[in-house]
Design a protein around this motif. Sequence first.
Motif, PDB file in Angstrom:
ATOM      1  N   GLU A 287       0.839  -1.207   0.000  1.00  0.00           N
ATOM      2  CA  GLU A 287       0.000   0.000   0.000  1.00  0.00           C
ATOM      3  C   GLU A 287       0.863   1.241   0.000  1.00  0.00           C
ATOM      4  OE1 GLU A 287      -3.998  -1.312   2.316  1.00  0.00           O
ATOM      5  OE2 GLU A 287      -2.178  -1.200   3.536  1.00  0.00           O
ATOM      6  N   ALA A 288       0.359   2.295  -0.600  1.00  0.00           N
ATOM      7  CA  ALA A 288       1.066   3.568  -0.663  1.00  0.00           C
ATOM      8  C   ALA A 288       0.734   4.387   0.579  1.00  0.00           C
ATOM      9  CB  ALA A 288       0.676   4.332  -1.927  1.00  0.00           C
ATOM     10  N   VAL A 289       1.670   4.448   1.491  1.00  0.00           N
ATOM     11  CA  VAL A 289       1.483   5.151   2.760  1.00  0.00           C
ATOM     12  C   VAL A 289       2.627   6.134   2.943  1.00  0.00           C
ATOM     13  CG1 VAL A 289       1.294   4.897   5.258  1.00  0.00           C
ATOM     14  CG2 VAL A 289       0.314   3.157   3.757  1.00  0.00           C
ATOM     15  N   GLN A 290       2.305   7.345   3.325  1.00  0.00           N
ATOM     16  CA  GLN A 290       3.331   8.379   3.444  1.00  0.00           C
ATOM     17  C   GLN A 290       4.151   8.209   4.712  1.00  0.00           C
ATOM     18  OE1 GLN A 290       2.118  12.567   3.961  1.00  0.00           O
ATOM     19  NE2 GLN A 290       3.588  13.085   2.366  1.00  0.00           N
ATOM     20  N   ASP A 291       5.468   8.338   4.565  1.00  0.00           N
ATOM     21  CA  ASP A 291       6.373   8.402   5.710  1.00  0.00           C
ATOM     22  C   ASP A 291       6.517   9.869   6.099  1.00  0.00           C
ATOM     23  OD1 ASP A 291       6.881   5.695   5.790  1.00  0.00           O
ATOM     24  OD2 ASP A 291       8.632   5.815   4.480  1.00  0.00           O
ATOM     25  N   PRO A 292       6.518  10.197   7.376  1.00  0.00           N
ATOM     26  CA  PRO A 292       6.363   9.296   8.521  1.00  0.00           C
ATOM     27  C   PRO A 292       4.945   9.308   9.095  1.00  0.00           C
ATOM     28  CG  PRO A 292       7.171  11.385   9.299  1.00  0.00           C
ATOM     29  CD  PRO A 292       6.937  11.557   7.807  1.00  0.00           C
ATOM     30  N   THR A 293       3.989   9.942   8.412  1.00  0.00           N
ATOM     31  CA  THR A 293       2.670  10.175   8.997  1.00  0.00           C
ATOM     32  C   THR A 293       1.775   8.935   8.975  1.00  0.00           C
ATOM     33  OG1 THR A 293       1.710  10.874   6.888  1.00  0.00           O
ATOM     34  CG2 THR A 293       2.794  12.579   8.230  1.00  0.00           C
ATOM     35  N   GLY A 294       2.026   8.012   8.029  1.00  0.00           N
ATOM     36  CA  GLY A 294       1.151   6.859   7.887  1.00  0.00           C
ATOM     37  C   GLY A 294      -0.122   7.166   7.122  1.00  0.00           C
ATOM     38  N   GLU A 295      -0.239   8.380   6.592  1.00  0.00           N
ATOM     39  CA  GLU A 295      -1.422   8.752   5.821  1.00  0.00           C
ATOM     40  C   GLU A 295      -1.375   8.102   4.429  1.00  0.00           C
ATOM     41  OE1 GLU A 295      -4.070  10.548   6.784  1.00  0.00           O
ATOM     42  OE2 GLU A 295      -3.189  10.590   8.791  1.00  0.00           O
ATOM     43  N   PRO A 296      -2.558   7.745   3.878  1.00  0.00           N
ATOM     44  CA  PRO A 296      -2.567   7.140   2.534  1.00  0.00           C
ATOM     45  C   PRO A 296      -2.138   8.142   1.477  1.00  0.00           C
ATOM     46  CG  PRO A 296      -4.794   7.637   3.252  1.00  0.00           C
ATOM     47  CD  PRO A 296      -3.915   7.875   4.442  1.00  0.00           C
ATOM     48  N   MET A 297      -1.464   7.637   0.429  1.00  0.00           N
ATOM     49  CA  MET A 297      -1.048   8.463  -0.698  1.00  0.00           C
ATOM     50  C   MET A 297      -1.843   8.065  -1.935  1.00  0.00           C
ATOM     51  SD  MET A 297       3.096   8.460  -0.121  1.00  0.00           S
ATOM     52  CE  MET A 297       3.384   9.230  -1.721  1.00  0.00           C
ATOM     53  N   ASP A 298      -2.137   9.044  -2.751  1.00  0.00           N
ATOM     54  CA  ASP A 298      -2.905   8.824  -3.969  1.00  0.00           C
ATOM     55  C   ASP A 298      -1.927   8.548  -5.111  1.00  0.00           C
ATOM     56  OD1 ASP A 298      -4.915   8.655  -5.776  1.00  0.00           O
ATOM     57  OD2 ASP A 298      -5.326  10.798  -5.870  1.00  0.00           O
ATOM     58  N   VAL A 299      -1.752   7.275  -5.452  1.00  0.00           N
ATOM     59  CA  VAL A 299      -0.800   6.877  -6.492  1.00  0.00           C
ATOM     60  C   VAL A 299      -1.502   5.913  -7.447  1.00  0.00           C
ATOM     61  CG1 VAL A 299       1.454   5.874  -6.975  1.00  0.00           C
ATOM     62  CG2 VAL A 299       1.067   7.023  -4.789  1.00  0.00           C
ATOM     63  N   GLU A 300      -1.460   6.200  -8.732  1.00  0.00           N
ATOM     64  CA  GLU A 300      -2.042   5.303  -9.735  1.00  0.00           C
ATOM     65  C   GLU A 300      -1.271   3.991  -9.774  1.00  0.00           C
ATOM     66  OE1 GLU A 300      -4.563   5.302 -11.708  1.00  0.00           O
ATOM     67  OE2 GLU A 300      -5.377   7.300 -11.336  1.00  0.00           O
ATOM     68  N   GLY A 301      -1.985   2.885  -9.875  1.00  0.00           N
ATOM     69  CA  GLY A 301      -1.326   1.606 -10.031  1.00  0.00           C
ATOM     70  C   GLY A 301      -1.914   0.526  -9.148  1.00  0.00           C
ATOM     71  N   ASP A 302      -1.576  -0.730  -9.464  1.00  0.00           N
ATOM     72  CA  ASP A 302      -2.004  -1.881  -8.699  1.00  0.00           C
ATOM     73  C   ASP A 302      -0.868  -2.482  -7.889  1.00  0.00           C
ATOM     74  OD1 ASP A 302      -4.680  -1.815  -9.592  1.00  0.00           O
ATOM     75  OD2 ASP A 302      -4.095  -2.765 -11.474  1.00  0.00           O
ATOM     76  N   ALA A 303       0.340  -1.953  -8.056  1.00  0.00           N
ATOM     77  CA  ALA A 303       1.505  -2.368  -7.282  1.00  0.00           C
ATOM     78  C   ALA A 303       2.381  -1.132  -7.097  1.00  0.00           C
ATOM     79  CB  ALA A 303       2.275  -3.477  -7.994  1.00  0.00           C
ATOM     80  N   PHE A 304       3.221  -1.156  -6.055  1.00  0.00           N
ATOM     81  CA  PHE A 304       3.986   0.045  -5.719  1.00  0.00           C
ATOM     82  C   PHE A 304       5.437  -0.312  -5.399  1.00  0.00           C
ATOM     83  CE2 PHE A 304      -0.403   0.413  -4.315  1.00  0.00           C
ATOM     84  CZ  PHE A 304      -0.829   1.458  -5.136  1.00  0.00           C
ATOM     85  N   LEU A 305       6.337   0.281  -6.168  1.00  0.00           N
ATOM     86  CA  LEU A 305       7.760   0.171  -5.887  1.00  0.00           C
ATOM     87  C   LEU A 305       8.152   1.418  -5.113  1.00  0.00           C
ATOM     88  CD1 LEU A 305      10.475  -1.283  -6.288  1.00  0.00           C
ATOM     89  CD2 LEU A 305      10.761   0.029  -8.405  1.00  0.00           C
ATOM     90  N   GLN A 306       8.651   1.216  -3.904  1.00  0.00           N
ATOM     91  CA  GLN A 306       8.975   2.340  -3.023  1.00  0.00           C
ATOM     92  C   GLN A 306      10.483   2.549  -2.987  1.00  0.00           C
ATOM     93  OE1 GLN A 306       7.084   4.047   0.945  1.00  0.00           O
ATOM     94  NE2 GLN A 306       7.897   1.996   1.244  1.00  0.00           N
TER      95      GLN A 306
END
Length: 239
Positions: free
Chosen positions: A148-167
């Motif tokens: 899942e796309a989660v912002q560091d360090p807040t843990g809030e969700p991020m709006d990112v297009e896609g079905d998989a996420f390379l961080q």
Amino acid sequence: MRRAAAATAAVVLLLAGCTDGTSGPTQPTSSTSTPAASPTTSDPTTAPADPSPTSASPTDSSMGPPGTTTPPAGPTASPYSPVPDDVDPALHPWQTGLTRQDPPAGAPAVGQEIVGVRVGLHDGYDRVVLDLSGSDPILGWFAGFTDEAVQDPTGEPMDVEGDAFLQLGVFGIDWTTDAPDRYSGAPVDGEGLEVVKEVVFGGLFEAQQQILIGLDDETAYRVFALSDPARIVVDIQHD
């Protein structure tokens, strides 16, 4: 395409030391990866720089068709050399797990910034290039897939297009200084690419810049750095 959902789970990264590496900062709650190069057979460390781009976003014919470069928002890279395609697979192998690269041994204690982002379509893979300030890369990184796309360090969700996420976490940035050449963080659309849907910047915290690359699906990737000028390259294989 589904949007990334909120999550609080953190991904613990394993260290994957590279040659000439030194110990880096404590790894945050994220994961990351490793990249490749663009069409040319010249030596990436000695190739002459291209003329300065005339638009706010640099356009490199080796990066792909029109419409696959950084939107004209925020600072962008200074003149740069094309990234070659003849990447040594022994040095930069395709990977699916966690990867890490520490700053080079003896790297000067000077600030370095991500100043631009470019994307391009290549034969067999999509490419994301982070243009850096200076001639030689002195920033480290770690990379890996996250559910899942989660912002560091807040843990809030991020709006990112896609079905998989390379961080990707790029560390060693002077986050206490508001550098004028620092990339604005504007999302980069993956229109025209095969796998990459969007590149989105997350938080800059404790010298680490979080970057999420939204993909159609998890697939092999590689990450590496080049000099003259400095940049970090991320290649993602097509399905």
